[in-house]
Motif scaffolding. Structure first.
Motif, PDB file in Angstrom:
ATOM      1  N   PHE A 477       0.764  -1.224   0.095  1.00 23.10           N
ATOM      2  CA  PHE A 477       0.190  -0.033  -0.050  1.00 23.10           C
ATOM      3  C   PHE A 477       0.931   1.240   0.104  1.00 23.10           C
ATOM      4  CE2 PHE A 477       0.641  -1.487   4.336  1.00 23.10           C
ATOM      5  CZ  PHE A 477       0.861  -0.399   4.865  1.00 23.10           C
ATOM      6  N   PHE A 478       0.235   2.427  -0.183  1.00 25.69           N
ATOM      7  CA  PHE A 478       0.731   3.718  -0.595  1.00 25.69           C
ATOM      8  C   PHE A 478       2.058   3.782  -1.185  1.00 25.69           C
ATOM      9  CE2 PHE A 478       1.298   7.912   2.098  1.00 25.69           C
ATOM     10  CZ  PHE A 478       0.421   8.430   1.533  1.00 25.69           C
ATOM     11  N   VAL A 505      -6.530   3.238  -7.198  1.00 23.71           N
ATOM     12  CA  VAL A 505      -6.875   3.407  -5.687  1.00 23.71           C
ATOM     13  C   VAL A 505      -7.624   4.885  -5.721  1.00 23.71           C
ATOM     14  CG1 VAL A 505      -6.052   4.208  -3.403  1.00 23.71           C
ATOM     15  CG2 VAL A 505      -4.898   2.214  -4.849  1.00 23.71           C
ATOM     16  N   PHE A 508      -7.579   6.753  -0.069  1.00 17.76           N
ATOM     17  CA  PHE A 508      -6.941   6.351   1.001  1.00 17.76           C
ATOM     18  C   PHE A 508      -7.841   6.028   2.220  1.00 17.76           C
ATOM     19  CE2 PHE A 508      -3.511   8.674  -1.072  1.00 17.76           C
ATOM     20  CZ  PHE A 508      -3.008   7.793  -1.800  1.00 17.76           C
ATOM     21  N   TRP A 509      -7.809   4.937   3.114  1.00 18.52           N
ATOM     22  CA  TRP A 509      -8.656   4.876   4.302  1.00 18.52           C
ATOM     23  C   TRP A 509      -7.679   4.407   5.419  1.00 18.52           C
ATOM     24  CZ3 TRP A 509     -13.669   5.409   1.764  1.00 18.52           C
ATOM     25  CH2 TRP A 509     -14.782   5.548   2.751  1.00 18.52           C
ATOM     26  N   TRP A 531      -4.039   0.538   7.639  1.00 18.26           N
ATOM     27  CA  TRP A 531      -4.118   1.210   6.549  1.00 18.26           C
ATOM     28  C   TRP A 531      -5.278   0.441   5.731  1.00 18.26           C
ATOM     29  CZ3 TRP A 531      -2.452   5.736   4.911  1.00 18.26           C
ATOM     30  CH2 TRP A 531      -2.405   6.183   3.427  1.00 18.26           C
ATOM     31  N   GLU A 533      -7.427   0.615   1.603  1.00 20.10           N
ATOM     32  CA  GLU A 533      -7.693   1.445   0.417  1.00 20.10           C
ATOM     33  C   GLU A 533      -8.824   1.213  -0.694  1.00 20.10           C
ATOM     34  OE1 GLU A 533      -2.774   2.652  -0.603  1.00 20.10           O
ATOM     35  OE2 GLU A 533      -4.053   1.088  -1.603  1.00 20.10           O
ATOM     36  N   ALA A 571      -3.343  -4.014  -0.345  1.00 27.14           N
ATOM     37  CA  ALA A 571      -3.964  -2.687  -0.059  1.00 27.14           C
ATOM     38  C   ALA A 571      -4.332  -2.147   1.394  1.00 27.14           C
ATOM     39  CB  ALA A 571      -5.479  -2.324  -0.931  1.00 27.14           C
TER      40      ALA A 571
END
Length: 668
Positions: A477-478, A505, A508-509, A531, A533, A571
């Motif tokens: 992720f990210f 994506v 973002f969550w 994290w 997404e 993710a």
């Protein structure tokens, strides 16, 4: 030659009558190398330009006579009091403008021309005097760069930063464009208006902060290179290094590696951290990988307790031996300690040493002596190398950018995320190189990207080419969010990785503290935290979905065929069992096999190979005995005329070093 064994030697702390005893004890402990002179500047230059090397001549002559090699320090890590008194402008300042005063160590501004001039003058004296000394084996420049003065924010550094920016950008317009200074009315009319990112009312410009981290690393490296130039000129052929620290954010090990003749590391494992051997494994693999598999040097570790943690636990019996052999198993050709004899005064008097306060009739000295004997008994390991089929990518620039302020979550920790992805490979007994994204990935069966928040278009193309040509890639992720200047890649997340990963994506969550979500409804089941997404599939297939929370039904794990290869995307942060299950399947599809199959929990297995010999290292980091079956017979290298074995039992903290003929086409 064998694996070098020894430690930091600081004879200036002791009367000369102790020195003769030191030499006898070193020989008894099988010491082959010491690092000498690290903090000797005030002793050899007690007044400006007044040199007193006579005492150090006697130290060097004594070590040579005892057959002990010297990694000779340049003595520049801690300027003497007279220098800061005469030139207070060398003292560093913090971002709040507060000066850092003498009384500790590393009290110098890395950009200070006064400090650099005096340091270079000292190094010229040392190199001229000891160029042909029989004890000189290598040079140790400075000490733990950036340990205490990571960055300086004084006016001297500000002027040096502006010089650096002019060289980097050429024009103030280019800097404004790169730094996005249209935001918050930060546009500059001249380089002279630019300051370091000192303490401000709120978030400083992130691109400015990122560049100052780059500048700070280069300022430290410039100090190192100034001294190295003298050493190469006056003592050609003598290797030059400096001791880096583990996961040390201010110093980019990959950028320093080309300037070091051998990578060198200080590593202090924490006896109270049950899994610190995994962190050690990651750092050791990074050291080995930084210079393309070349053996590296463990220049400092503690025989037992340190003095600088809130709780300084001793190393239990067997731990020092186990962790020393772990370094060798992962490519170290030297095992040294801080320090030889435990200090009676000063800030590190409660830091353990090879000769403790209690003298030779102690557990520590007995264990040290036995380790020295054991290392000397296996002389063929030095120079052998490890091969890995998996590369895990790490990048200091992405690390610096990721942990700046004003992100979707400030809980993202580069080192923790890297270890989360390294652990399943380590525990499976899979050899792993740790590389920057610019490195050639040809030949690796699997590449793992824990996080590359900052990713250039060129490096993204490199990853795409790798997969297109048949490689297997796992990205978490990210990643792929911003360019080299912390500007978001246009077109949506994850920027230049969208086509390769077959997804977009949308949002973002980040998860709240202590919040977790369920992952399932597919091949893999478990929980995740930290994290998440909102992922839209654009060619990838889902392997698992979020099954509760705001993203219920959205993909959590995906797989995408790209060219002749495959790319996986994660993710969220899966729990360790879920990530292990996924990586086991990914590496199986990639054809990556462990050193030994079915390793018992807690057992580490590694291989080092030479032209016609190979060494298999088995280390039990667990709390229980471990029964191990070998696929073919190997000889016990730690026992004189050792037996050939196919089965063995390792006690807790047990070590086995096994040897046999080299077999380049197999793992065992």
């Amino acid at each position: 030659m064998g694996i070098h064994f020894g430690g930091d030697y600081n004879p200036e702390q002791w009367p000369e009558e102790v020195w003769a005893e030191d030499l006898e004890l070193m020989k008894a402990a099988h010491v082959t190398m010491v690092t000498a002179g690290i903090f000797s500047w005030a002793k050899v230059e007690p007044r400006p330009g007044q040199w007193d090397f006579g005492w150090f001549d006697r130290v060097m002559d004594g070590l040579a006579g005892a057959g002990i090699a010297v990694c000779l320090a340049t003595m520049t890590a801690s300027p003497p009091p007279w220098l800061s008194r005469a030139h207070p402008e060398i003292l560093p300042e913090g971002p709040d403008g507060q000066r850092r005063w003498p009384g500790g160590r590393q009290h110098y501004c890395p950009s200070s021309p006064v400090y650099r001039t005096h340091a270079v003058r000292l190094v010229e004296q040392l190199a001229t005097r000891y160029a042909d000394h029989p004890a000189l084996a290598m040079w140790h420049v400075g000490n733990e760069y950036g340990c205490h003065t990571r960055q300086c924010f004084c006016d001297v550094s500000a002027a040096d930063f502006r010089r650096w920016l002019r060289t980097r950008y050429g024009s103030i317009d280019a800097l404004n464009a790169t730094w996005s200074t249209a935001f918050w009315s930060q546009g500059y009319g001249d380089f002279d208006e630019v300051l370091p990112p000192r303490t401000a009312p709120t978030f400083p410009n992130p691109a400015q902060q990122l560049d100052y981290l780059r500048f700070g690393d280069e300022a430290l490296r410039t100090c190192y290179l100034a001294e190295k130039e003298v050493l190469e000129r006056l003592t050609p052929g003598v290797p030059v290094t400096t001791n880096l620290m583990p996961q040390h954010k201010p110093v980019d090990a990959f950028a320093w590696a080309p300037h070091m003749d051998a990578m060198a590391l200080d590593f202090y494992q924490d006896p109270y951290a049950a899994d610190d051997h995994v962190r050690a494994g990651y750092v050791f693999d990074l050291m080995r990988s930084a210079r393309s598999g070349q053996p590296w040097l463990l220049l400092e570790q503690a025989p037992s307790a340190v003095n600088w943690r809130p709780r300084n636990g001793p190393k239990p019996p067997g731990a020092m031996r186990l962790w020393s052999w772990q370094a060798v198993a992962q490519g170290a050709d030297a095992v040294l300690f801080f320090q030889w004899r435990q200090s009676l005064g000063g800030a590190e008097k409660f830091h353990s040493a090879m000769v403790p306060h209690g003298g030779t009739g102690t557990r520590i000295f007995r264990e040290v002596t036995e380790l020295g004997r054991e290392l000397a008994a296996v002389p063929g390991i030095e120079g052998t190398r490890s091969r890995a089929e998996v590369a895990l990518l790490a990048d200091w620039h992405s690390w610096w950018a990721l942990e700046l302020d004003s992100k979707p979550s400030t809980a993202l920790d580069h080192s923790r995320i890297a270890l989360d992805h390294y652990r399943p490979l380590f525990e499976a007994g899979v050899a792993c190189d740790v590389l920057p994204p610019q490195r050639d990935l040809t030949g690796y069966r699997l590449v793992v990207v824990p996080n590359l928040y900052l990713l250039t278009e060129r490096d993204a193309e490199r990853l795409a080419d790798y997969v297109r040509d048949g490689g297997r890639l796992l990205v978490s992720f990210f990643s792929g969010i911003v360019d080299a200047h912390d500007r978001v890649h246009p077109g949506g997340y994850p920027g230049p990785l969208r086509e390769l990963l077959g997804l977009r994506v949308e949002e973002f969550w980040p998860l709240a503290t202590h919040q977790s979500v369920s992952v399932g409804d597919g091949t893999y089941t478990g929980r995740a935290d930290l994290w998440s997404e909102a992922v839209d599939l654009q060619g990838a297939e889902p392997l698992a979905h979020f099954t509760n929370g705001d993203l219920t039904g959205r993909p959590a794990l995906t797989r995408h065929t790209y060219g002749q290869g495959t790319a996986w995307y994660v993710a969220t942060r899966p729990d360790p069992a879920l990530l292990r299950a996924l990586l086991d399947d990914v590496r199986s599809e990639a054809g990556v096999t462990p050193v030994l199959p079915n390793l018992p929990p807690g057992v580490q297995a590694t291989v080092r190979e030479g032209t016609d010999v190979r060494y298999v290292f088995l280390l039990n980091h667990g709390a229980d005995p471990a029964d191990i079956t070998l696929p073919r017979p190997l000889r016990d290298a730690l026992t004189p005329d050792g037996p050939t074995v196919t089965q063995l039992t390792l006690p807790p903290r047990g070590v086995a070093v096994l040897t046999g003929p080299s077999t380049p086409t197999t793992h065992t």
